[in-house]
Design a protein around this motif. Structure first.
Motif, mmCIF file in Angstrom:
data_model
loop_
_atom_site.group_PDB
_atom_site.id
_atom_site.type_symbol
_atom_site.label_atom_id
_atom_site.label_comp_id
_atom_site.label_asym_id
_atom_site.label_seq_id
_atom_site.Cartn_x
_atom_site.Cartn_y
_atom_site.Cartn_z
ATOM 1 N N ALA A 144 0.827 -1.212 0.000
ATOM 2 C CA ALA A 144 0.000 0.000 0.000
ATOM 3 C C ALA A 144 0.859 1.259 0.000
ATOM 4 O O ALA A 144 0.352 2.363 -0.209
ATOM 5 N N LEU A 145 2.181 1.094 0.256
ATOM 6 C CA LEU A 145 3.081 2.247 0.265
ATOM 7 C C LEU A 145 3.893 2.335 -1.018
ATOM 8 O O LEU A 145 4.884 3.052 -1.085
ATOM 9 N N ASN A 146 3.469 1.555 -2.020
ATOM 10 C CA ASN A 146 4.142 1.617 -3.313
ATOM 11 C C ASN A 146 5.573 1.076 -3.227
ATOM 12 O O ASN A 146 6.431 1.465 -4.016
ATOM 13 N N TYR A 210 11.725 4.198 17.809
ATOM 14 C CA TYR A 210 10.465 4.955 17.780
ATOM 15 C C TYR A 210 10.454 5.976 16.656
ATOM 16 O O TYR A 210 11.466 6.608 16.372
ATOM 17 N N GLN A 211 9.300 6.115 16.050
ATOM 18 C CA GLN A 211 9.102 7.031 14.928
ATOM 19 C C GLN A 211 7.866 7.850 15.161
ATOM 20 O O GLN A 211 6.969 7.438 15.907
ATOM 21 N N LEU A 212 7.799 8.970 14.480
ATOM 22 C CA LEU A 212 6.529 9.691 14.422
ATOM 23 C C LEU A 212 6.352 10.109 12.975
ATOM 24 O O LEU A 212 7.150 10.879 12.445
ATOM 25 N N GLU A 213 5.350 9.546 12.339
ATOM 26 C CA GLU A 213 5.043 9.950 10.968
ATOM 27 C C GLU A 213 3.798 10.809 10.983
ATOM 28 O O GLU A 213 2.970 10.699 11.902
ATOM 29 N N GLY A 214 3.674 11.656 9.978
ATOM 30 C CA GLY A 214 2.491 12.513 9.916
ATOM 31 C C GLY A 214 2.084 12.756 8.476
ATOM 32 O O GLY A 214 2.878 12.555 7.545
ATOM 33 N N MET A 215 0.846 13.164 8.311
ATOM 34 C CA MET A 215 0.305 13.345 6.966
ATOM 35 C C MET A 215 -0.863 14.319 6.995
ATOM 36 O O MET A 215 -1.625 14.343 7.967
ATOM 37 N N MET A 216 -0.941 15.134 5.938
ATOM 38 C CA MET A 216 -2.121 15.985 5.783
ATOM 39 C C MET A 216 -2.616 15.833 4.355
ATOM 40 O O MET A 216 -1.837 15.909 3.404
ATOM 41 N N PRO A 252 9.595 5.512 -2.071
ATOM 42 C CA PRO A 252 8.562 5.096 -3.032
ATOM 43 C C PRO A 252 7.193 5.690 -2.745
ATOM 44 O O PRO A 252 6.370 5.795 -3.656
ATOM 45 N N PHE A 253 6.945 6.079 -1.462
ATOM 46 C CA PHE A 253 5.595 6.535 -1.097
ATOM 47 C C PHE A 253 5.371 8.031 -1.261
ATOM 48 O O PHE A 253 4.283 8.533 -1.000
ATOM 49 N N VAL A 254 6.416 8.779 -1.674
ATOM 50 C CA VAL A 254 6.244 10.222 -1.915
ATOM 51 C C VAL A 254 6.806 10.608 -3.283
ATOM 52 O O VAL A 254 7.741 9.981 -3.800
ATOM 53 N N LEU A 284 14.770 15.063 8.586
ATOM 54 C CA LEU A 284 13.339 14.876 8.388
ATOM 55 C C LEU A 284 13.027 14.515 6.940
ATOM 56 O O LEU A 284 12.825 15.392 6.107
ATOM 57 N N PRO A 285 12.958 13.216 6.608
ATOM 58 C CA PRO A 285 12.533 12.865 5.268
ATOM 59 C C PRO A 285 11.048 13.188 5.085
ATOM 60 O O PRO A 285 10.260 13.008 6.008
ATOM 61 N N CYS A 286 10.685 13.693 3.907
ATOM 62 C CA CYS A 286 9.297 14.124 3.717
ATOM 63 C C CYS A 286 8.993 14.248 2.215
ATOM 64 O O CYS A 286 9.870 14.014 1.376
ATOM 65 N N PHE A 307 0.831 16.031 1.971
ATOM 66 C CA PHE A 307 2.245 15.848 2.288
ATOM 67 C C PHE A 307 2.369 14.820 3.405
ATOM 68 O O PHE A 307 1.383 14.545 4.118
ATOM 69 N N ALA A 308 3.554 14.255 3.531
ATOM 70 C CA ALA A 308 3.821 13.299 4.612
ATOM 71 C C ALA A 308 5.277 13.439 5.033
ATOM 72 O O ALA A 308 6.115 13.929 4.264
ATOM 73 N N PHE A 309 5.557 13.036 6.255
ATOM 74 C CA PHE A 309 6.933 13.105 6.774
ATOM 75 C C PHE A 309 7.152 11.984 7.776
ATOM 76 O O PHE A 309 6.192 11.394 8.294
ATOM 77 N N GLY A 310 8.419 11.698 8.029
ATOM 78 C CA GLY A 310 8.746 10.675 9.029
ATOM 79 C C GLY A 310 9.881 11.169 9.897
ATOM 80 O O GLY A 310 10.918 11.596 9.396
ATOM 81 N N LEU A 311 9.662 11.129 11.217
ATOM 82 C CA LEU A 311 10.641 11.687 12.145
ATOM 83 C C LEU A 311 11.121 10.565 13.059
ATOM 84 O O LEU A 311 10.298 9.845 13.638
#
Ligand code: 2NL
Length: 340
Positions: A144-146, A210-216, A252-254, A284-286, A307-311
């Protein structure tokens, strides 16, 4: 003759009872006098040989001696018991009037603290905080993340595969996939949590971190929106304005994907050990969410974008507190954790 022997035995035994210093000595007296092979027992056998008129007197004397010896043994035994109890009470006493020690106060782990800080920030910006399973399907973690079937991340060396085709999630992206499927657009969400990679552990690599990903996702979301949110995020983390730069990065997902670097906070640009003399730290990859990813989760990329990012939360904690060995964070050594 027999009467004298009985009297003599009685007085000798009474003297031994009186001077006995231990329960063992007392027991020895009892065995010698009253035991199955003891002297009194022997005397009562000898009585059969006496003339009937003597037998009665001797019998009374024998019974009297037996009773007095038993009473004396009992009396001495309770003295010993009382002394033993007194000794115990002396050593085992508890002062019930002392104040209770109370529970030892703990505190939150530094990773939990940074996670909660960021959750509060994103909630204030209208983002939902989502949770998801740590055991994931191959579809939610990769397809699902390509991420194509021949991608190296799918290799046994990088992923903990479970029997039956499931795996330990290698990032929190599958939580976002589930979020897109369930919430639909428009949406703002973050997915903090524990992730797993099949790494050899050393000072900078852990199999669990530990990660924190986000998306809008909304209409007409652009790289300008991405940058605004990333700068807001970084200012909150470092409590000051930071200078950033974007470089192209491939995930691949962005599409487009970026590596967002911050100007080194230690040296401020000229170069130092932390930024490896470059003046910049990769943080910060995004990017903008790949249309394939949107489509697979039921969102029409013609109408919506995001947009999306992973921290890396673990890495962030290490930078913030100057921790140089990742193994300390989950080592469980209370002396380490008490420093924070
Ligand atoms: C990393 C990965 C990134 C994302 C993660 C993402 C998730 C979905 C769709 C698109 Cl569902 N993107 N996550 C995007 C860009 C970078 O970073 O390993 N960061 C430490």
């Amino acid at each position: 003759m027999l009467e004298e022997s009985i009297q003599e035995l009685e007085s000798r035994s009474l003297a031994r009872i009186a001077s006995a210093a231990t329960a063992e000595e007392l027991e020895a007296v009892r065995v010698d006098a009253l035991g199955r092979k003891g002297a009194l027992t022997q005397f009562s056998k000898d009585m059969g040989k006496l003339a009937p008129e003597d037998r009665k007197r001797a019998g009374m004397l024998l019974n009297g001696a037996k009773q007095r010896l038993e009473a004396a043994l009992e009396g001495k035994k309770s003295e010993f018991d009382a002394a033993a109890l007194a000794a115990r009470l002396d050593t085992e006493w508890v002062d019930l009037t002392l104040p209770a020690p109370g529970p030892r106060r703990g505190h939150l782990h530094p990773i939990t603290r940074i996670q909660r800080e960021l959750e509060q920030l994103f909630v204030s910006l209208g983002f939902a905080v989502l949770d998801g399973p740590e055991v994931e399907t191959e579809y939610h973690n990769f397809d699902a993340l390509n991420i194509p079937p021949d991608h190296p991340a799918r290799d046994m060396q990088d992923t903990f595969w479970l029997e039956g085709g499931n795996l330990l999630r290698t990032h929190t992206s599958p939580v976002q996939v589930r979020g897109m499927e369930r919430l639909g657009p428009p949406l703002r969400m973050i997915a903090p949590g524990r992730v797993f990679r099949n790494e050899s552990v050393d000072a900078s690599h852990e199999h669990t971190f530990y990660q924190l990903e986000g998306m809008m996702i909304d209409r007409d979301v652009s790289v300008a929106h991405l940058l605004y949110f990333m700068k807001t995020l970084l200012t909150a983390i470092f409590k000051r304005e930071v200078t950033v730069r974007l470089r192209p990065g491939y995930f691949p997902f962005v599409e487009p994907g970026f590596e967002l670097d911050i100007q080194c906070l230690i040296c401020g640009g000229p170069g130092c050990a932390v930024c490896k003399q470059s003046g910049w730290v990769e943080l910060l990859p995004c990017g903008l969410v790949n249309p394939n990813v949107l489509r697979m989760s039921g969102i029409d990329p013609e109408k919506w974008g995001g947009f999306a990012f992973g921290l890396g939360l673990t890495r962030l904690v290490m930078m913030r507190y100057g921790i140089d060995d990742i193994r300390q964070l989950q080592g469980g050594d209370i002396r380490f954790l008490e420093q924070f």
